[in-house]
Design a protein around this motif. Structure first.
Motif, mmCIF file in Angstrom:
data_model
loop_
_atom_site.group_PDB
_atom_site.id
_atom_site.type_symbol
_atom_site.label_atom_id
_atom_site.label_comp_id
_atom_site.label_asym_id
_atom_site.label_seq_id
_atom_site.Cartn_x
_atom_site.Cartn_y
_atom_site.Cartn_z
ATOM 1 N N MET A 130 1.706 2.707 -3.203
ATOM 2 C CA MET A 130 0.931 3.115 -4.109
ATOM 3 C C MET A 130 0.637 4.517 -4.252
ATOM 4 N N GLU A 131 0.239 5.143 -5.493
ATOM 5 C CA GLU A 131 0.002 6.521 -6.002
ATOM 6 C C GLU A 131 -0.663 7.233 -4.943
ATOM 7 N N ARG A 168 -11.100 1.699 -3.345
ATOM 8 C CA ARG A 168 -11.569 0.424 -4.082
ATOM 9 C C ARG A 168 -10.441 -0.560 -4.520
ATOM 10 N N SER A 169 -9.298 -0.104 -4.868
ATOM 11 C CA SER A 169 -8.167 -0.741 -5.226
ATOM 12 C C SER A 169 -7.740 -1.612 -3.880
ATOM 13 N N VAL A 170 -7.659 -0.647 -2.819
ATOM 14 C CA VAL A 170 -7.096 -1.331 -1.593
ATOM 15 C C VAL A 170 -8.056 -2.703 -1.079
ATOM 16 N N SER A 171 -9.453 -2.352 -1.194
ATOM 17 C CA SER A 171 -10.409 -3.254 -0.691
ATOM 18 C C SER A 171 -10.434 -4.620 -1.247
ATOM 19 N N GLY A 172 -9.613 -4.474 -2.531
ATOM 20 C CA GLY A 172 -9.764 -5.708 -3.318
ATOM 21 C C GLY A 172 -8.681 -6.889 -3.072
ATOM 22 N N MET A 173 -7.754 -6.303 -2.088
ATOM 23 C CA MET A 173 -6.369 -7.005 -1.753
ATOM 24 C C MET A 173 -6.796 -8.079 -0.751
ATOM 25 N N ILE A 200 0.615 -1.257 0.349
ATOM 26 C CA ILE A 200 -0.110 -0.030 -0.034
ATOM 27 C C ILE A 200 0.873 1.155 -0.116
ATOM 28 N N LYS A 224 -10.515 10.772 -5.409
ATOM 29 C CA LYS A 224 -9.346 10.166 -5.499
ATOM 30 C C LYS A 224 -9.207 9.151 -4.482
ATOM 31 N N GLY A 258 -11.236 5.855 -5.352
ATOM 32 C CA GLY A 258 -10.616 5.128 -6.244
ATOM 33 C C GLY A 258 -9.437 4.316 -5.561
ATOM 34 N N LEU A 259 -8.663 5.024 -4.524
ATOM 35 C CA LEU A 259 -7.610 4.433 -4.012
ATOM 36 C C LEU A 259 -8.293 3.185 -3.097
#
Ligand SMILES: Nc1ncnc2c1ncn2[C@@H]1O[C@H](COP(=O)(O)OP(=O)(O)OP(=O)(O)O)[C@@H](O)[C@H]1O
Ligand SMILES: [Mg+2]
Lengths: 291, 227
Positions: free
Chosen positions: A83-84, A144-149, A80, A138, A141-142
């Motif tokens: 990440m950007e 959402r990508s973390v919750s998929g981990m 994490i 933003k 978006g961030l």
């Protein structure tokens, strides 16, 4: 030249002296209507400050599943942090979470005891964001990508609260601009009207001055000065009134008064609409030299 | 030539206030303009101070020409003129001193120079004791003399007097006309509009007559009945 300017200013004072009462009433009227604008500005300024503070605190809290190992969570935190938009990450162990819970909510601490030793709070990762990532899109978006981990149980961030506040401040800012425009227009018209009356009242002086060879600006400066003074004094008066109101309200509604830059803005708006009003008033009032 | 009118016509909605006027006024001349009401006397004056411009033809005054003058030149033209009206047009909220000082105040003369000039002029015209009075405290004759002082304070080359005695009784009119004659003797060109040209002794002035906007030959003019 100095004499001429001094005389022009004297003419302006002569203009006002004959109607000091109505001049003061006009200024009071301008002050009162400007007060509405000032209050708008204060609300928008304060909400803006709240929004900014909220945005500072915007972060993401990632709750991890109970059965995750220490090494897995550290790995996750590493990923994490790469990440950007992520400024830093902080891993909160179940023990630390419990300590924070007890410190923050001492009255509820019994609850933990009641639930027994087999219950513990989930470990979590707290993400703080880079400043330009602190907007609702933003963050979303961030998140959402973390919750998929793998190992991520739940994610919490201010998605409910933030967009609403951002929109409120947005709308308020537009309203302030609109109120400013309406106010500038109405002040211009009020001043235009008083200046036109002043020109009519002093038609003889205007005619005689132009006939004895006064330069055009000399005839105009007194009226321009009157508008400028009305606008500036009116907006300054509104600020004084608003300071008083702000001071009276501050115990019940805590807030900050306007910063210097915004005060300047109010004064400049007052002065320029006053001058514009004079100009309009003179255009319709002073006869053309050829007629 | 101080003033030249060349084929000047002025129409107000097709109504001719001036019709094909040709006229010349020299330095130091005394010109009397008479004619019945509505003949165009005031219109003629307004063309001299260029408060109005001709519909046709050309007006030249003190080096300024009606077809070339710019708005910014008007004050400079008017500083060469002194203008007196039938209704005095003194500013009511100012003293005699300030009324007379006005043309100097609006052109940036120093306070000291203004005091010197206004005091000497008021003394010359025997108005010194009135310098702190307001216009409404003065008789009509004195008001008109103050207006003449205001017109003369910046040493104009031309004095325009539009029916200056129209509101005065004959005795006081006499004093005002004599004052104009004096002013002319000291070198200023004077143009006087009047209903009654007999106020000015023949030989002192040149006389012209206006009738419905036309300059007419006095020998063939039958308008005297109306005067
Ligand atoms: N600004 C104007 N608009 C329309 N008509 C005008 C204007 N000025 C003058 N006139 C007309 O032009 C004509 C000449 O007027 P003017 O004032 O020059 O006459 P006058 O000889 O000065 O008369 P009086 O002796 O009454 O002062 C009149 O018919 C008048 O109605
Ligand atoms: Mg007239």
């Amino acid at each position: 030249m100095i004499h001429l300017l001094k005389n022009a200013i004297n003419e302006g004072l002569l203009n006002i002296r004959g109607k000091l009462g109505s001049f003061l009433i006009t200024i009071l009227m301008v002050s009162l209507s400007f007060m509405v604008f000032d209050i708008f500005l204060i609300i928008s300024w304060n909400l803006g400050t709240v929004l900014k503070n909220e945005q500072e605190n915007v972060g993401i809290e990632v709750f991890l599943s109970d059965n995750i190992t220490e090494i897995e969570s550290v790995n996750l935190a590493d990923i994490i942090s790469g990440m950007e938009g992520v400024r830093s990450v902080y891993f909160v162990s179940p023990e630390e979470a419990e300590a924070v819970f007890r410190a923050d909510l001492p009255e509820q601490a019994d609850l933990l005891t009641l639930l027994g030793p087999q219950f513990h709070l989930p470990p979590s990762i707290q993400i703080s964001l880079q400043p330009d990532y602190r907007t609702s899109e933003k963050v979303g978006g961030l998140a959402r990508s973390v919750s998929g981990m793998d190992g991520v149980e739940d994610i919490v961030y201010g998605k409910e609260y933030l967009p609403g506040l951002t929109r409120a401040v947005d709308i308020l800012e537009k309203l302030v601009v609109l109120a400013g425009l309406v106010l500038a227009l109405s002040l211009s018209l009020v001043v235009a009207n008083t200046v036109r009356l002043a020109v009519t009242r002093r038609a003889l002086a205007v005619q005689i001055m132009s006939i004895v060879g006064a330069p055009g600006w000399f005839v105009r400066v007194p009226f321009l000065g009157e508008g400028l003074l009305t606008g500036t004094a009116g907006s300054a008066g509104s600020l004084l009134l608003t300071v008083a109101v702000s001071w009276m309200l501050s115990p019940s509604v805590p807030h900050e008064f306007l910063p210097g830059k915004w005060i300047m803005l109010v004064l400049i708006l007052g002065a320029s609409s006053g001058a514009a009003g004079s100009w309009i008033g003179m255009k319709s009032g002073i006869p053309k030299p050829r007629s | 030539m101080l003033i030249t009118f060349r084929n000047v016509s002025r129409y107000y909605n097709d109504w001719p206030a001036l019709e094909n006027i040709n006229l010349q006024v020299e330095q130091g001349e005394f010109l009397v303009v008479s004619g019945p009401s509505g003949a165009g006397k005031t219109s003629l004056f307004r063309h001299i101070w260029m408060g109005d411009l001709p519909s046709k033809g050309l007006v030249e005054v003190a080096g300024y020409s009606s077809d070339r003058i710019r708005k910014n030149d008007l004050p400079f033209l008017r500083r060469k003129l002194g203008i007196v009206f039938q209704d005095f047009r003194l500013l009511p909220e100012r003293t005699v001193f300030d009324n007379v000082a006005l043309p100097l105040q609006v052109t940036g003369t120093s306070t000291k120079a203004i005091r010197r000039r206004v005091f000497s002029l008021l003394a010359e015209m025997e108005l010194n004791h009135r310098r702190s009075s307001y216009p409404h405290e003065l008789s009509g004759g004195d008001q008109q003399r103050v207006a003449i002082a205001r017109a003369m304070v910046s040493h104009p080359v031309i004095l325009l007097a539009d029916e200056p005695t129209g509101n005065l009784d004959p005795e006081v009119s006499r004093i005002v006309i004599d004052l104009l004659i004096d002013i002319n003797r000291s070198g200023t060109a004077v143009i006087l509009a009047t209903h009654d040209p007999r106020q000015v002794p023949a030989g002192t002035a040149k006389f012209i007559y206006l009738d419905r906007g036309h300059l007419v030959n006095p020998n063939f003019w039958d308008g005297y009945r109306q005067l």
